[in-house]
Design a protein around this motif. Structure first.
Motif, short mmCIF file in Angstrom:
data_model
loop_
_atom_site.label_atom_id
_atom_site.label_comp_id
_atom_site.label_asym_id
_atom_site.label_seq_id
_atom_site.Cartn_x
_atom_site.Cartn_y
_atom_site.Cartn_z
N GLY A 1 -0.57 -1.64 -19.08
CA GLY A 1 -0.79 -0.37 -18.76
C GLY A 1 -0.19 -0.10 -17.23
N GLN A 2 -0.16 -1.18 -16.34
CA GLN A 2 0.53 -0.99 -15.25
C GLN A 2 2.07 -0.98 -15.43
OE1 GLN A 2 -0.34 -0.46 -12.04
NE2 GLN A 2 1.61 -0.79 -11.17
N ARG A 3 2.48 -1.78 -16.22
CA ARG A 3 3.85 -1.93 -16.56
C ARG A 3 4.44 -0.52 -17.11
NH1 ARG A 3 7.24 -5.58 -20.89
NH2 ARG A 3 9.31 -5.10 -20.23
N GLY A 4 3.54 0.03 -18.10
CA GLY A 4 4.02 1.38 -18.57
C GLY A 4 4.03 2.55 -17.74
N GLN B 1 8.86 -2.01 3.84
CA GLN B 1 8.29 -3.17 3.93
C GLN B 1 6.80 -3.33 3.56
OE1 GLN B 1 8.31 -3.69 8.15
NE2 GLN B 1 10.24 -4.36 8.59
N GLU B 2 6.15 -2.33 3.26
CA GLU B 2 4.77 -2.34 2.74
C GLU B 2 5.03 -2.42 1.17
OE1 GLU B 2 0.99 0.60 2.22
OE2 GLU B 2 2.15 0.63 3.92
N SER B 3 6.14 -1.63 0.87
CA SER B 3 6.13 -1.80 -0.64
C SER B 3 6.84 -3.09 -1.24
CB SER B 3 7.06 -0.58 -1.25
OG SER B 3 8.15 -0.74 -0.74
N ALA B 4 7.48 -3.54 -0.35
CA ALA B 4 8.07 -4.85 -0.69
C ALA B 4 7.13 -6.02 -0.66
CB ALA B 4 9.18 -5.32 0.26
N ARG B 5 6.03 -5.90 0.30
CA ARG B 5 4.89 -6.86 0.32
C ARG B 5 3.88 -6.71 -0.69
NH1 ARG B 5 0.13 -5.92 2.23
NH2 ARG B 5 0.61 -4.01 3.00
N VAL B 6 3.69 -5.57 -1.27
CA VAL B 6 3.15 -5.18 -2.50
C VAL B 6 3.31 -5.95 -3.57
CG1 VAL B 6 1.87 -3.48 -3.95
CG2 VAL B 6 1.60 -3.39 -1.36
N LYS B 7 4.79 -5.84 -3.85
CA LYS B 7 5.38 -6.04 -4.68
C LYS B 7 5.58 -7.51 -4.79
CE LYS B 7 8.59 -2.33 -6.02
NZ LYS B 7 10.22 -1.89 -6.03
N GLN C 1 3.11 -9.66 -3.83
CA GLN C 1 1.85 -10.10 -3.87
C GLN C 1 1.63 -9.98 -5.58
OE1 GLN C 1 -0.61 -7.68 -1.52
NE2 GLN C 1 -0.80 -9.03 0.14
N THR C 2 1.97 -8.93 -6.00
CA THR C 2 1.81 -8.67 -7.56
C THR C 2 2.60 -9.81 -8.37
OG1 THR C 2 3.40 -7.00 -7.60
CG2 THR C 2 1.19 -6.23 -7.50
N ALA C 3 3.91 -10.04 -7.76
CA ALA C 3 4.61 -11.06 -8.54
C ALA C 3 4.38 -12.34 -8.57
CB ALA C 3 5.84 -10.91 -8.04
N SER C 4 3.48 -12.65 -7.27
CA SER C 4 2.82 -13.97 -7.11
C SER C 4 1.81 -14.34 -8.03
CB SER C 4 2.99 -14.25 -5.79
OG SER C 4 2.00 -13.33 -4.88
N GLY C 5 1.29 -13.11 -8.49
CA GLY C 5 -0.10 -13.40 -8.99
C GLY C 5 -1.24 -13.12 -8.14
N ALA C 6 -1.26 -12.93 -6.92
CA ALA C 6 -2.16 -12.57 -6.05
C ALA C 6 -3.26 -11.47 -6.21
CB ALA C 6 -1.53 -12.74 -4.37
N ALA C 7 -2.91 -10.75 -7.22
CA ALA C 7 -3.81 -9.72 -7.44
C ALA C 7 -4.94 -10.12 -8.23
CB ALA C 7 -3.09 -8.69 -8.40
N PRO C 8 -5.95 -9.28 -7.75
CA PRO C 8 -7.44 -9.78 -8.18
C PRO C 8 -7.56 -9.58 -9.76
CG PRO C 8 -7.83 -7.60 -7.04
CD PRO C 8 -6.30 -8.00 -6.82
#
Length: 138
Positions: free
Chosen positions: A63-66, A26-32, A34-41
């Motif tokens: 870099g993250q994608r790599g 659940q935590e990894s799905a929540r993090v994914k 957030q990153t997909a919605s662009g909520a990352a700083p």
């Protein structure tokens, strides 16, 4: 220890491990999400690079994608290696058995040859004209 106690402890351990795994998924799905919605700083661009009248576009983090692709390729290569190893393991076992059978057969042939030679020269085992040949065959 009573078998019922072992079962109870094992059941409790499995339930706790299941809860931990569920929380991590659940935590990894929540993090994914957030990153997909662009909520990352995102870092603010420098004031000199802004052009008036044009909207700012987000710069993709390659870099993250790599790193993600690297993790996927490593896990894929591990899985492929384990799969190929599992596929070849029976062949390796059979190959080892065949190797032992073939070498045993050749050692049997050599043993048979020297046994027949020893049988022919058996009368010269102590002191005779073919005593050295008997010792070599032995």
């Amino acid at each position: 220890m009573n078998p019922n106690e072992i079962g109870k402890k094992l059941g409790i351990g499995v339930r706790v491990a299941g809860r931990i795994a569920q929380q991590r998924v659940q935590e990894s799905a929540r993090v994914k999400a957030q990153t997909a919605s662009g909520a990352a700083p995102q870092t603010a661009p420098a004031a000199t690079s802004q052009t008036p009248g044009y909207p700012q576009q987000a710069v993709p983090d390659y870099g993250q994608r790599g790193r993600e692709l690297g993790k996927r390729s490593r896990s894929f290569s591990r899985a492929a290696g384990r799969g190929v190893g599992g596929f070849l393991r029976p062949f390796g076992r059979v190959g080892g058995i065949l190797w032992l059978e073939i070498t045993g057969f050749f050692f049997g042939l050599f043993g048979l040859y020297f046994a027949t030679d020893m049988w022919r020269t058996r009368l010269s085992y102590l002191a005779g004209p073919q005593h050295s040949r008997f010792l070599i065959a032995a």
